[in-house]
Enzyme design. Structure first.
Site, PDB file in Angstrom:
ATOM      1  N   ASP A   1       0.880  -1.131  -0.108  1.00 44.16           N
ATOM      2  CA  ASP A   1       0.087   0.025  -0.087  1.00 44.16           C
ATOM      3  C   ASP A   1       0.783   1.334   0.126  1.00 44.16           C
ATOM      4  OD1 ASP A   1      -2.457  -1.688   0.021  1.00 44.16           O
ATOM      5  OD2 ASP A   1      -2.653  -1.182   2.186  1.00 44.16           O
TER       6      ASP A   1
ATOM      7  N   ASN B   1      -3.837   8.725   2.289  1.00 44.05           N
ATOM      8  CA  ASN B   1      -4.254   8.123   3.480  1.00 44.05           C
ATOM      9  C   ASN B   1      -4.432   9.082   4.468  1.00 44.05           C
ATOM     10  OD1 ASN B   1      -4.534   5.428   3.136  1.00 44.05           O
ATOM     11  ND2 ASN B   1      -2.825   4.730   4.079  1.00 44.05           N
TER      12      ASN B   1
ATOM     13  N   GLN C   1       5.216   9.561   4.483  1.00 44.89           N
ATOM     14  CA  GLN C   1       6.267   9.393   3.646  1.00 44.89           C
ATOM     15  C   GLN C   1       7.027  10.649   3.499  1.00 44.89           C
ATOM     16  OE1 GLN C   1       4.812   7.499   0.068  1.00 44.89           O
ATOM     17  NE2 GLN C   1       5.009   5.670   0.911  1.00 44.89           N
TER      18      GLN C   1
END
Length: 282
Positions: free
Chosen positions: A61, A135, A236
């Site tokens: 993912d 997300n 990230q």
């Protein structure tokens, strides 16, 4: 004009290297040009993304999250082959990718539109950082188990002071990730909402809240005893915050297009990964 595919392979997954060659060979036989990009697990620059017709991701993912931030602004569909552990977003299994990809190329498999978030950090009235996320955005301490203080409001409606290890602002897609681990609700990805979830809140009165997608959440960072507060997009992309910074989060203007990521597969992943019993006698 010949179609062009961007293949994004996760460098930490040994299977992705071998499978990228097979995917490229599969597409080249169908007169589709391919370009390979190696994803190392953190934010990277990808030049000239707009000229691709679709993307294939090889990884988990996390690889899809990177691809979404790159591809969504250009309306590029993402065909995500799951080589990871969970596969809530990467819905195509490595055992049947050829059939699914053939169906996609023939127009038989649609792409589901998933909402994304846009986050901006304002410092002294000026935007000093901006990113999108499929997300979530997370505001937390840079060190483990350290309380931060955030004044939260929604469309200028004050929610009060949140003292917690952090605050998660998630999409419906992201509700199965960090937000769920922090006690937030699982939301059907077809619902357009924003989920606010505190991480280990100091007060039990700070509870997860599901909010309409047409509003704006504002997180005003207050001084804390521990220095080092960070805002992360999808875990990230990181930006270090300072006291009095304001993080404003809204639904992004564009959506991620995820191929073969149906509601049936979403609930199938929930049954499998969360070990739903399916009956009172199980």
């Amino acid at each position: 004009m010949k179609k062009k595919c961007l293949i994004i392979a996760n460098t930490y997954n040994a299977e992705s290297h071998a499978l990228s060659d097979k995917v490229a060979d599969f597409l080249l036989k169908r007169d589709i040009a391919c370009e390979l990009f190696l994803f190392s697990g953190r934010e990277q620059l990808l030049q000239c993304c707009s000229d691709f017709d679709f993307a294939v991701t090889l990884g988990g993912d996390g690889t899809v999250l990177f691809a979404a931030r790159v591809c969504a602004p250009h309306g590029i569909p993402i065909f995500a082959i799951n080589l990871g552990l969970f596969g809530f977003i990467a819905g195509v299994q490595k055992t049947d990718w050829q059939l699914s990809l053939e169906q996609f190329l023939c127009g038989a498999v649609p792409a589901a539109a998933r909402s994304m978030l846009c986050g901006c950090v304002y410092r002294g009235g000026h935007c000093v950082f901006e990113s999108i996320a499929l997300n979530d955005f997370v505001v937390s301490s840079m060190t483990a188990v350290s309380l931060i203080s955030v004044d939260v409001s929604y469309n200028t409606i004050p929610f009060g002071l949140f003292k917690a290890d952090g605050v998660i602002v998630a999409t419906s897609t992201g509700s199965t990730s960090y937000s769920a681990a922090a006690g937030g609700p699982i939301i059907d990805p077809a619902l357009d909402v924003i989920v606010l979830s505190p991480i280990c809140a100091f007060s039990l009165s700070n509870r997860p809240v599901v909010l309409p997608a047409d509003g704006m959440l504002s997180l005003h960072v207050l001084p804390s005893r521990d220095s080092g507060i960070v805002c992360k997009a999808d875990g990230q992309v990181a930006y270090e915050l300072e006291p009095d910074d304001v993080v404003q989060i809204t639904i992004a203007a564009y959506k991620a297009l995820l191929v073969d990521c149906s509601r049936q597969k979403f609930y199938g992943a929930l049954r499998s990964k969360l070990h739903w019993s399916g009956g009172i006698n199980a």
